[in-house]
Write a protein that holds these residues in place. Structure first.
Motif, PDB file in Angstrom:
ATOM      1  N   THR A   1      -2.024   6.632  -6.450  1.00  0.00           N
ATOM      2  CA  THR A   1      -3.339   6.953  -7.001  1.00  0.00           C
ATOM      3  C   THR A   1      -4.355   7.180  -5.889  1.00  0.00           C
ATOM      4  N   ALA A   2      -4.349   6.307  -4.873  1.00  0.00           N
ATOM      5  CA  ALA A   2      -5.298   6.435  -3.768  1.00  0.00           C
ATOM      6  C   ALA A   2      -5.049   7.719  -2.983  1.00  0.00           C
ATOM      7  N   ALA A   3      -3.772   8.051  -2.733  1.00  0.00           N
ATOM      8  CA  ALA A   3      -3.455   9.258  -1.967  1.00  0.00           C
ATOM      9  C   ALA A   3      -3.763  10.521  -2.769  1.00  0.00           C
ATOM     10  N   SER A   4      -3.464  10.507  -4.071  1.00  0.00           N
ATOM     11  CA  SER A   4      -3.696  11.682  -4.910  1.00  0.00           C
ATOM     12  C   SER A   4      -5.176  12.017  -5.027  1.00  0.00           C
ATOM     13  N   ALA A   5      -6.035  10.997  -4.932  1.00  0.00           N
ATOM     14  CA  ALA A   5      -7.478  11.223  -5.065  1.00  0.00           C
ATOM     15  C   ALA A   5      -8.022  12.093  -3.941  1.00  0.00           C
TER      16      ALA A   5
ATOM     17  N   PRO B   1      -1.924  -6.683  -5.855  1.00  0.00           N
ATOM     18  CA  PRO B   1      -1.945  -5.683  -4.776  1.00  0.00           C
ATOM     19  C   PRO B   1      -3.337  -5.067  -4.654  1.00  0.00           C
ATOM     20  N   TYR B   2      -3.742  -4.716  -3.425  1.00  0.00           N
ATOM     21  CA  TYR B   2      -5.059  -4.118  -3.220  1.00  0.00           C
ATOM     22  C   TYR B   2      -5.037  -3.269  -1.956  1.00  0.00           C
ATOM     23  N   LEU B   3      -6.026  -2.380  -1.850  1.00  0.00           N
ATOM     24  CA  LEU B   3      -6.169  -1.542  -0.669  1.00  0.00           C
ATOM     25  C   LEU B   3      -7.067  -2.243   0.347  1.00  0.00           C
ATOM     26  N   PRO B   4      -6.571  -2.628   1.516  1.00  0.00           N
ATOM     27  CA  PRO B   4      -7.434  -3.247   2.526  1.00  0.00           C
ATOM     28  C   PRO B   4      -8.529  -2.273   2.956  1.00  0.00           C
ATOM     29  N   PRO B   5      -9.754  -2.751   3.184  1.00  0.00           N
ATOM     30  CA  PRO B   5     -10.855  -1.867   3.593  1.00  0.00           C
ATOM     31  C   PRO B   5     -10.518  -1.089   4.859  1.00  0.00           C
ATOM     32  N   GLY B   6     -10.812   0.207   4.837  1.00  0.00           N
ATOM     33  CA  GLY B   6     -10.596   1.045   6.008  1.00  0.00           C
ATOM     34  C   GLY B   6      -9.160   1.470   6.250  1.00  0.00           C
ATOM     35  N   MET B   7      -8.243   1.055   5.378  1.00  0.00           N
ATOM     36  CA  MET B   7      -6.836   1.402   5.589  1.00  0.00           C
ATOM     37  C   MET B   7      -6.574   2.840   5.159  1.00  0.00           C
ATOM     38  N   ALA B   8      -5.781   3.564   5.926  1.00  0.00           N
ATOM     39  CA  ALA B   8      -5.450   4.949   5.597  1.00  0.00           C
ATOM     40  C   ALA B   8      -4.653   5.006   4.299  1.00  0.00           C
ATOM     41  N   VAL B   9      -4.874   6.063   3.518  1.00  0.00           N
ATOM     42  CA  VAL B   9      -4.126   6.213   2.264  1.00  0.00           C
ATOM     43  C   VAL B   9      -3.031   7.268   2.405  1.00  0.00           C
TER      44      VAL B   9
ATOM     45  N   ARG C   1      -0.613   0.308   4.947  1.00  0.00           N
ATOM     46  CA  ARG C   1      -0.247  -1.021   4.424  1.00  0.00           C
ATOM     47  C   ARG C   1      -1.042  -1.285   3.149  1.00  0.00           C
ATOM     48  N   ILE C   2      -0.390  -1.974   2.217  1.00  0.00           N
ATOM     49  CA  ILE C   2      -1.023  -2.416   0.983  1.00  0.00           C
ATOM     50  C   ILE C   2      -1.135  -3.937   1.031  1.00  0.00           C
ATOM     51  N   GLY C   3      -2.311  -4.472   0.688  1.00  0.00           N
ATOM     52  CA  GLY C   3      -2.500  -5.916   0.690  1.00  0.00           C
ATOM     53  C   GLY C   3      -1.897  -6.563  -0.545  1.00  0.00           C
ATOM     54  N   LEU C   4      -1.366  -7.770  -0.352  1.00  0.00           N
ATOM     55  CA  LEU C   4      -0.844  -8.589  -1.453  1.00  0.00           C
ATOM     56  C   LEU C   4      -1.467  -9.972  -1.328  1.00  0.00           C
TER      57      LEU C   4
ATOM     58  N   LEU D   1       1.863  -5.301   3.070  1.00  0.00           N
ATOM     59  CA  LEU D   1       3.186  -4.711   2.895  1.00  0.00           C
ATOM     60  C   LEU D   1       3.169  -3.286   3.448  1.00  0.00           C
ATOM     61  N   PRO D   2       4.096  -2.920   4.350  1.00  0.00           N
ATOM     62  CA  PRO D   2       4.089  -1.555   4.897  1.00  0.00           C
ATOM     63  C   PRO D   2       4.506  -0.529   3.845  1.00  0.00           C
ATOM     64  N   VAL D   3       3.834   0.616   3.855  1.00  0.00           N
ATOM     65  CA  VAL D   3       4.194   1.734   2.987  1.00  0.00           C
ATOM     66  C   VAL D   3       4.109   3.020   3.804  1.00  0.00           C
ATOM     67  N   ARG D   4       4.817   4.038   3.350  1.00  0.00           N
ATOM     68  CA  ARG D   4       4.679   5.363   3.956  1.00  0.00           C
ATOM     69  C   ARG D   4       4.381   6.344   2.842  1.00  0.00           C
ATOM     70  N   VAL D   5       3.243   7.010   2.942  1.00  0.00           N
ATOM     71  CA  VAL D   5       2.782   7.924   1.898  1.00  0.00           C
ATOM     72  C   VAL D   5       2.925   9.359   2.399  1.00  0.00           C
TER      73      VAL D   5
END
Length: 231
Positions: free
Chosen positions: A37-41, A70-78, A83-86, A99-103
């Protein structure tokens, strides 16, 4: 006394909750939806977003948790590696990890039709369109080869590599001493005036200009003999 301490430690370790390093499938899906959702925006039209979920650091020792948010840490690239916060909001102990992610964002963009050396002036036959992961590397991509004709490469490109903005030499829009059009832009208004450039105007870089009144201002070189000021 030493035997008693060792026995206590063994009993405590046997009865302690195991580390929560394997994520619940439902939580993994929530992380995927959040990242997509964050990347698609911010993704361009006609692109496709794909998310690859990594794993928690196996060295972590997390207390059991009934509710993980789960949440988006402030300033984190989408886009790209992120990384996604837990955070545990309902458990024996509150914890907060990432948690590491690759978008990946797949879309059509201009690529090199073959290996190109640094310093080459781009022509139509050196460019092609291909479906690539535009989030794989930093820098804006281009969707129209015509916009790149005549531009000079600042570094070499491999065949099928995307032509990104940082790979191009900055254009000089005007020289020091030239008369330029200055556009001052503010909330709900725009004012144009002429001024004299005090230095060379390189694409996208800051430049100082002097108005006829003697006032000096700083703006950004945006086009041929054009400077933009933000008020």
């Amino acid at each position: 006394m030493l035997r008693i301490v060792l026995l206590f430690v063994c009993l405590f370790a046997a009865g302690a909750p195991r580390a929560q390093t394997v994520l619940d499938p439902a939580l993994v899906e929530r992380v995927r939806v959040l990242a997509e959702t964050a990347a698609s925006a911010t993704a361009p039209p006609n692109t496709r977003v794909a998310v690859e979920i990594g794993a928690l650091d196996p060295r972590l020792r997390l207390a059991p948790c009934r509710q993980v948010q789960p949440y988006l840490p402030p300033g984190m690239a989408v886009w790209g590696r992120s990384r996604i916060g837990l955070r545990c909001t309902d458990g024996t102990a509150r914890w907060n990890v990432t948690l590491p992610v690759r978008v990946a964002v797949f879309g059509r963009a201009v690529v090199a039709s073959g290996p190109l050396p640094a310093g080459v002036s781009l022509s139509q036959d050196q460019l092609a369109l291909a479906d690539i992961d535009i989030a794989a590397d930093p820098g804006a991509v281009f969707t129209d080869p015509a916009l790149l004709i005549g531009r000079t490469l600042a570094r070499p490109l491999a065949a099928a590599e995307a032509v990104r903005a940082p790979a191009l030499k900055s254009r000089q829009w005007f020289a020091a001493g030239e008369t330029v059009q200055v556009l001052a832009v503010g909330p709900g208004f725009a004012v144009a005036a002429e001024a004299q450039a005090m230095s060379a105007g390189l694409e996208g870089q800051e430049v100082r200009v002097r108005f006829e009144s003697g006032r000096v201002a700083s703006g950004r070189a945006v086009a041929e003999r054009r400077v933009e000021l933000s008020l």
